[in-house]
Design an enzyme around this catalytic site. Structure first.
Site, PDB file in Angstrom:
ATOM      1  N   GLY A  86       0.831  -1.196   0.000  1.00  0.00           N
ATOM      2  CA  GLY A  86       0.000   0.000   0.000  1.00  0.00           C
ATOM      3  C   GLY A  86       0.861   1.240   0.000  1.00  0.00           C
ATOM      4  CB  SER A  87       0.005   4.719   0.637  1.00  0.00           C
ATOM      5  OG  SER A  87      -0.653   4.578   1.872  1.00  0.00           O
ATOM      6  CD  GLU A 112       6.994  -5.630  -2.210  1.00  0.00           C
ATOM      7  OE1 GLU A 112       7.267  -4.660  -2.948  1.00  0.00           O
ATOM      8  OE2 GLU A 112       7.689  -6.661  -2.143  1.00  0.00           O
ATOM      9  CG  LEU A 113       5.770   0.729   1.295  1.00  0.00           C
ATOM     10  CD1 LEU A 113       6.567   1.547   2.303  1.00  0.00           C
ATOM     11  CD2 LEU A 113       4.392   0.393   1.831  1.00  0.00           C
ATOM     12  CB  CYS A 124       3.354   0.155  -6.933  1.00  0.00           C
ATOM     13  SG  CYS A 124       3.348  -1.559  -7.436  1.00  0.00           S
ATOM     14  CD  GLU A 175       2.533   5.741  -5.730  1.00  0.00           C
ATOM     15  OE1 GLU A 175       2.293   5.921  -4.529  1.00  0.00           O
ATOM     16  OE2 GLU A 175       2.622   4.610  -6.244  1.00  0.00           O
TER      17      GLU A 175
END
Ligand code: NAP
Length: 472
Positions: free
Chosen positions: A226-227, A246-247, A280, A375
């Protein structure tokens, strides 16, 4: 009804979430909301399952093989669920479901070869006469928290390695996309032989249900996608747990004059706009050598203008709505900020009659603008011209993120230098940074995370090494 819990849906409709289409606001379904007590029950039941009914390797592999087969057979059903709840164009949703089949297959392969290693104890005089080896044992209950943008395959990237590792899972999908997870869990338990209590789906907000998982002492490992602010908050909140993050990213690609820039434009048409840029590793920052910048921009703009904007279930649609109206407003504001700062909107920048942000190409954006610095997570790419490749690599590295980066070049020396200089978890040559294989080690540096996902790598994270010493 309430939580999907141990293969059944427990009755309790005290609170519900009505999931609506991000495209047209129509109701997709209603799901019951879990409580922190439900999370506790799920974790306790999962821990008991691991203690009382550990899964042998053959059984793990058999479940995963069956999951790959059944998912393949039900591909269209899963793709439709993804398309509806995430507003992902149906052809892109099919590709996601197909990838999830592969993720199960790779996890099955890992289950079959999961083993420890011999340790030569008699290399030390004190160890003479002793036999030493390691086992890989399940780490314990896995708490999995997933984002909305790949509601099936990123969930499978957590659940499938956990099964291979022998770990039960308590899974919280994103509130906007619960149906992919619920249907997957039902399939695994009802059709693939996964024992009840090896997978619990809990539904609810990150602040309540996510934190209940993060805080639970019975959860050994958190796997979060996620963020960055949420991810690093979880890392700080659970210092004694293993936490895999996992960003986000603002993926750069460099296009050298020696590279096939026409092929690059064709690939960016997909890599920058698939699922409206909500990946992502969506291609975001494009650095083009000044000698080809004009021709490349014309090529990309023409390609992007061919993208079909429309409803997610329409076969022709390439780009549909962002996950929420507030996201469309946020990205529109970032585009407006770039325009006000002197950048040019080469195409797009508007919202169509259905509220969908039109694919957008921006030239002349500067590094400090949000469309470059942060992002975007929307259908927007920026093009910046450069004079020499060192300058381009420096600009590509000038980011808080570090997931994947790419370069198009036919010069081997430049390619080799780029794979060393670009400071990212993955560097691609003559491919967009959006490309990922599900068996690769996938993950980032800096704000982009702290782990590598991919069945082989996740299984390692989800198992502990147990040293065994046998004295004669
Ligand atoms: P998000 O807002 O961080 O949400 C991700 C998950 O975390 C959701 O299930 C969310 O629940 C939950 N959550 C929110 N606040 C929480 C909290 N305080 N404690 C625990 N859980 C919490 O991210 P998103 O908008 O769904 O996804 C977009 C982000 O994910 C982007 O930054 C993207 O780059 C990143 N991403 C990274 C990868 C990768 O592999 N590196 C892959 C895909 C996406 P709710 O839905 O209930 O809010």
């Amino acid at each position: 009804m309430s939580t999907f819990h141990g293969g059944s849906i427990v009755a309790r409709m005290a609170d519900t979430i009505t999931v609506r289409s991000p495209y047209d606001d129509s109701i997709i379904g209603v799901v019951p909301v879990s409580t922190p007590e439900d999370v506790d029950r799920a974790v306790v039941a999962a821990a008991a399952a691991l203690r009382d009914h550990p899964l042998p390797l053959w059984k793990r592999a058999e479940i995963l093989d069956m999951a790959a087969r059944r998912l393949g057979e039900r591909l269209e059903e899963f793709a439709t669920i993804i398309a509806k709840e995430a507003a992902k164009p149906i052809k892109t949703a099919r590709a996601e479901a197909q990838r999830a089949v592969g993720t199960f297959q790779f996890a099955a392969a890992e289950a079959r070869k999961l083993s420890g290693e011999m340790v030569p104890l008699d290399a030390l005089s004190a160890g003479e006469g002793k036999l030493g080896f390691t086992l890989r044992v399940p780490i314990g209950v896995v708490g999995a928290i997933a984002p909305f943008n790949f509601p099936l395959n990123l969930v499978v990237h957590k659940v499938a390695p956990a099964i291979a590792a022998g770990c039960p899972v308590v899974l919280k999908p994103a509130s906007q996309t619960p149906f992919s997870s619920i249907t997957l869990a039902q399939m695994l338990i009802d059709e693939c032989g996964l024992p009840e209590d090896y997978l619990h789906v809990v539904i609810g907000s990150g602040g309540t249900i996510g934190n209940a998982i993060v805080d639970h002492p019975g959860v050994a490992l958190i796997t979060f996608t996620g963020s960055p602010p949420v991810g690093w908050g979880i890392r700080a909140r659970a210092p004694r747990k293993k936490v895999g993050l996992e960003l986000g990213n603002n993926a750069p690609v460099i296009i050298e004059p020696s590279g096939d820039w026409k092929a690059a434009a064709a690939k960016i048409k997909v890599g920058g706009f698939s699922h409206a840029g909500q990946s992502c590793i969506s291609t975001q920052r494009i650095y083009v050598h000044h000698t080809i910048a004009g021709a490349f921009t014309a090529e990309l703009v023409a390609a992007v203008e061919q993208l079909v904007v429309g409803p997610p279930l329409d076969e022709a649609t390439d780009v549909s709505a962002l996950i929420a109206k507030s996201e469309t407003e946020r990205v529109s504001e970032w585009i407006a900020e770039a325009r006000a700062g002197g950048a040019t909107i080469a195409t797009g920048g508007t919202v169509d009659d259905h509220g969908v942000l039109v694919p957008t190409v921006i030239t002349g954006a500067t590094a400090d603008m949000k469309v470059c610095r942060l992002e975007v997570f929307g259908p927007v790419v920026t093009i910046t011209a450069y004079d020499d490749v060192d300058e381009a690599m420096a600009m590509a590295n000038d980011s808080e993120y570090g997931l994947q980066a790419a370069i198009f070049t036919s010069d081997i020396a430049t390619a080799l230098r780029a794979v060393h200089v670009l400071d990212y978890g993955g560097v691609l040559v003559n491919e967009v940074p959006t490309w990922r294989a599900d068996q690769q080690p996938y993950g980032g540096v800096r704000d982009s995370g702290n782990t590598r996902e991919g069945p082989a790598y996740s299984v390692r994270e989800m198992t502990e090494i147990r040293m065994v010493v046998i004295s004669g």
